[in-house]
Design a protein around this motif. Structure first.
Motif, PDB file in Angstrom:
ATOM      1  N   ARG A  29       0.829  -1.205   0.000  1.00 23.40           N
ATOM      2  CA  ARG A  29       0.000   0.000   0.000  1.00 23.40           C
ATOM      3  C   ARG A  29       0.864   1.257   0.000  1.00 23.40           C
ATOM      4  O   ARG A  29       0.584   2.219  -0.722  1.00 23.40           O
ATOM      5  N   SER A  30       1.934   1.239   0.773  1.00 28.58           N
ATOM      6  CA  SER A  30       2.836   2.402   0.812  1.00 28.58           C
ATOM      7  C   SER A  30       3.474   2.651  -0.543  1.00 28.58           C
ATOM      8  O   SER A  30       3.644   3.802  -0.968  1.00 28.58           O
ATOM      9  N   MET A  31       3.831   1.583  -1.249  1.00 31.59           N
ATOM     10  CA  MET A  31       4.420   1.735  -2.579  1.00 31.59           C
ATOM     11  C   MET A  31       3.423   2.350  -3.549  1.00 31.59           C
ATOM     12  O   MET A  31       3.757   3.225  -4.353  1.00 31.59           O
ATOM     13  N   LEU A  32       2.153   1.926  -3.472  1.00 31.33           N
ATOM     14  CA  LEU A  32       1.127   2.505  -4.333  1.00 31.33           C
ATOM     15  C   LEU A  32       0.921   3.974  -4.015  1.00 31.33           C
ATOM     16  O   LEU A  32       0.766   4.810  -4.912  1.00 31.33           O
ATOM     17  N   TYR A  35       3.780   6.177  -5.367  1.00 33.25           N
ATOM     18  CA  TYR A  35       3.738   6.439  -6.799  1.00 33.25           C
ATOM     19  C   TYR A  35       2.429   7.070  -7.247  1.00 33.25           C
ATOM     20  O   TYR A  35       2.139   7.154  -8.441  1.00 33.25           O
ATOM     21  N   GLY A  36       1.623   7.501  -6.282  1.00 25.86           N
ATOM     22  CA  GLY A  36       0.394   8.214  -6.597  1.00 25.86           C
ATOM     23  C   GLY A  36      -0.670   7.358  -7.244  1.00 25.86           C
ATOM     24  O   GLY A  36      -1.534   7.865  -7.956  1.00 25.86           O
ATOM     25  N   GLU A  37      -0.647   6.042  -6.996  1.00 21.85           N
ATOM     26  CA  GLU A  37      -1.582   5.142  -7.657  1.00 21.85           C
ATOM     27  C   GLU A  37      -2.832   4.872  -6.832  1.00 21.85           C
ATOM     28  O   GLU A  37      -3.643   4.022  -7.175  1.00 21.85           O
ATOM     29  N   LEU A  38      -2.994   5.584  -5.703  1.00 23.20           N
ATOM     30  CA  LEU A  38      -4.194   5.429  -4.897  1.00 23.20           C
ATOM     31  C   LEU A  38      -5.038   6.693  -4.906  1.00 23.20           C
ATOM     32  O   LEU A  38      -5.985   6.814  -4.139  1.00 23.20           O
ATOM     33  N   LEU A  80      -8.384  -3.113  10.232  1.00 26.40           N
ATOM     34  CA  LEU A  80      -8.822  -1.930  10.968  1.00 26.40           C
ATOM     35  C   LEU A  80      -8.066  -0.690  10.493  1.00 26.40           C
ATOM     36  O   LEU A  80      -6.888  -0.757  10.129  1.00 26.40           O
ATOM     37  N   ALA A  81      -8.760   0.434  10.501  1.00 28.86           N
ATOM     38  CA  ALA A  81      -8.147   1.722  10.144  1.00 28.86           C
ATOM     39  C   ALA A  81      -8.895   2.812  10.886  1.00 28.86           C
ATOM     40  O   ALA A  81     -10.040   2.622  11.311  1.00 28.86           O
ATOM     41  N   ASP A  82      -8.244   3.963  11.063  1.00 28.98           N
ATOM     42  CA  ASP A  82      -8.880   5.077  11.774  1.00 28.98           C
ATOM     43  C   ASP A  82      -9.779   5.899  10.853  1.00 28.98           C
ATOM     44  O   ASP A  82     -10.912   6.218  11.198  1.00 28.98           O
ATOM     45  N   ASP A  83      -9.258   6.221   9.678  1.00 31.75           N
ATOM     46  CA  ASP A  83     -10.014   7.090   8.783  1.00 31.75           C
ATOM     47  C   ASP A  83     -10.424   6.337   7.518  1.00 31.75           C
ATOM     48  O   ASP A  83      -9.946   5.242   7.228  1.00 31.75           O
ATOM     49  N   LEU A  84     -11.315   6.948   6.779  1.00 31.14           N
ATOM     50  CA  LEU A  84     -11.890   6.298   5.608  1.00 31.14           C
ATOM     51  C   LEU A  84     -10.857   6.075   4.516  1.00 31.14           C
ATOM     52  O   LEU A  84     -10.830   5.016   3.877  1.00 31.14           O
ATOM     53  N   VAL A  85      -9.991   7.041   4.286  1.00 28.52           N
ATOM     54  CA  VAL A  85      -9.014   6.901   3.210  1.00 28.52           C
ATOM     55  C   VAL A  85      -8.060   5.745   3.488  1.00 28.52           C
ATOM     56  O   VAL A  85      -7.675   4.996   2.581  1.00 28.52           O
ATOM     57  N   GLY A  86      -7.697   5.559   4.768  1.00 27.54           N
ATOM     58  CA  GLY A  86      -6.822   4.450   5.118  1.00 27.54           C
ATOM     59  C   GLY A  86      -7.500   3.106   4.905  1.00 27.54           C
ATOM     60  O   GLY A  86      -6.878   2.146   4.432  1.00 27.54           O
ATOM     61  N   PHE A  87      -8.777   3.036   5.253  1.00 23.42           N
ATOM     62  CA  PHE A  87      -9.546   1.805   5.073  1.00 23.42           C
ATOM     63  C   PHE A  87      -9.707   1.490   3.589  1.00 23.42           C
ATOM     64  O   PHE A  87      -9.499   0.356   3.149  1.00 23.42           O
ATOM     65  N   SER A  89      -7.845   2.419   1.034  1.00 20.99           N
ATOM     66  CA  SER A  89      -6.588   2.048   0.382  1.00 20.99           C
ATOM     67  C   SER A  89      -6.143   0.644   0.782  1.00 20.99           C
ATOM     68  O   SER A  89      -5.593  -0.100  -0.036  1.00 20.99           O
ATOM     69  N   LEU A  90      -6.410   0.258   2.039  1.00 26.63           N
ATOM     70  CA  LEU A  90      -6.032  -1.080   2.489  1.00 26.63           C
ATOM     71  C   LEU A  90      -6.868  -2.147   1.783  1.00 26.63           C
ATOM     72  O   LEU A  90      -6.341  -3.155   1.302  1.00 26.63           O
ATOM     73  N   VAL A  91      -8.181  -1.920   1.714  1.00 26.00           N
ATOM     74  CA  VAL A  91      -9.065  -2.879   1.055  1.00 26.00           C
ATOM     75  C   VAL A  91      -8.739  -2.968  -0.431  1.00 26.00           C
ATOM     76  O   VAL A  91      -8.683  -4.050  -1.014  1.00 26.00           O
ATOM     77  N   TRP A  92      -8.522  -1.805  -1.067  1.00 27.11           N
ATOM     78  CA  TRP A  92      -8.207  -1.798  -2.493  1.00 27.11           C
ATOM     79  C   TRP A  92      -6.918  -2.567  -2.788  1.00 27.11           C
ATOM     80  O   TRP A  92      -6.853  -3.375  -3.715  1.00 27.11           O
ATOM     81  N   THR A  93      -5.874  -2.331  -1.983  1.00 23.11           N
ATOM     82  CA  THR A  93      -4.596  -2.995  -2.205  1.00 23.11           C
ATOM     83  C   THR A  93      -4.749  -4.506  -2.089  1.00 23.11           C
ATOM     84  O   THR A  93      -4.287  -5.270  -2.947  1.00 23.11           O
ATOM     85  N   PHE A  94      -5.433  -4.952  -1.032  1.00 23.57           N
ATOM     86  CA  PHE A  94      -5.647  -6.394  -0.859  1.00 23.57           C
ATOM     87  C   PHE A  94      -6.484  -6.973  -1.996  1.00 23.57           C
ATOM     88  O   PHE A  94      -6.134  -8.005  -2.581  1.00 23.57           O
ATOM     89  N   GLY A  95      -7.607  -6.329  -2.302  1.00 17.99           N
ATOM     90  CA  GLY A  95      -8.506  -6.859  -3.325  1.00 17.99           C
ATOM     91  C   GLY A  95      -7.847  -6.971  -4.683  1.00 17.99           C
ATOM     92  O   GLY A  95      -8.031  -7.966  -5.395  1.00 17.99           O
TER      93      GLY A  95
END
Length: 315
Positions: A29-32, A35-38, A80-87, A89-95
């Motif tokens: 997720r950090s790599m994405l 590189y501005g891919e999220l 789990l994540a605190d804010d919506l953007v974190g949630f 990006s995590l779901v998108w990266t995994f999916g």
């Protein structure tokens, strides 16, 4: 990650990524992000990074095996994540590592926010994910002629009251219908379906409600409201035999013997083979008034019932 598959009626398999695999997911997720891919979440998939993620790659293979060949459904914990953007990006990266994300609407979105907008009802043309309505058993891919291999429903926040998810096993439904061959045969014939929300130009297509995979596993495609609407638009009224078969099917899928209920908790992902299960939810009540739009900066703790949905095809 060790997956011990339980019998569907005894309970759903719940798993969690190992620490090594989850750390690799966070690194991807950090790599994405780097590189501005999220920026738009659905602009690019994370599959290209899998070659360097050995623990995660192995555990994704295990998850695919469960969905394709074993119980066809599981719950993945720990997102789990605190804010919506974190949630998001995590779901998108995994999916996007689990499969290839599919477009879900006419705007080209590959990740969909599921929450009550406070607008129209399903009967008035709204899509199910925009309402707080329950009781409509369906597949997510009912309005796409091509099947979904993996469905992800990720919970960011649960409702104040209600909003239980209900899974309905196509194999169990088929087993119950075998005692009624006339109904079963009627459901194997083509019905009209509509591609509601999938393109600017409305299209109809035909498909059976019940069919089989090449392995002989029962498959199901169903959303009665969409079928009835499609037949009206096609100018081909449902026959009495079709109506009776749908009434019979509705009665069967309403029985506890073919259902499993669960209340997804924040940070849990439901992953299933979409064409091997119907699903629905109970009606729900939120703690706050509905909002048409939600900022990515919002805290998950402040939201009403909020889910993310992804449709995936095998890589």
């Amino acid at each position: 990650m060790n997956i011990d598959v339980s019998n569907f009626r005894q309970g759903l398999t719940k798993v969690r990524l190992s620490k090594a695999a989850f750390d690799e997911l966070l690194n991807a997720r950090s790599m994405l992000e780097q590189y501005g891919e999220l920026d738009w979440l659905d602009a690019s998939s994370a599959q290209t990074y899998l070659c360097d993620l050995h623990a995660l790659s192995e555990e994704l293979l295990n998850i695919r095996d469960v969905i394709e060949h074993q119980s066809h459904v599981l719950i993945l914990d720990g997102f789990l994540a605190d804010d919506l953007v974190g949630f998001k990006s995590l779901v998108w990266t995994f999916g996007s590592m689990l499969g290839t994300p599919m477009v879900q609407n006419h705007l080209g979105h590959k990740i969909i926010e599921v929450y009550d907008r406070g607008g129209k009802r399903v009967e008035e043309g709204a899509r199910y994910h925009q309402t707080r309505q329950g009781a409509y058993a369906h597949n997510d891919g009912v309005n796409d002629p091509l099947p979904i291999d993996y469905l992800i429903l990720a919970c960011g926040q649960k409702a104040l009251v209600g909003g239980e998810s209900i899974l309905i096993d196509a194999s169990a439904v088929y087993a119950e219908l075998m005692a009624f061959p006339e109904v079963l045969e009627e459901l194997k014939y083509d019905f009209y379906f509509e591609n509601r929300g999938m393109s600017d130009e409305e299209q109809l297509f035909k498909a059976p409600i019940l069919s089989f995979s090449y392995e002989g596993i029962p498959l199901i495609r169903y959303f009665r409201v969409y079928i009835e609407s499609a037949h009206l638009k096609a100018g081909v009224p449902l026959t009495m035999a079709q109506i009776q078969a749908l009434d019979f099917l509705d009665t069967v899928i309403d029985q506890s013997m073919v259902q499993h209920r669960l209340l997804l908790e924040p940070g849990q992902l439901l992953i299933s083979a979409d064409n091997k299960f119907l699903h629905t939810r109970t009606n729900f009540i939120d703690k706050n008034s509905p909002r048409a739009d939600i900022s990515d900066a919002a805290l998950l703790s402040d939201l009403n019932r909020y889910m993310l949905r992804m449709w995936l095809r095998k890589q």
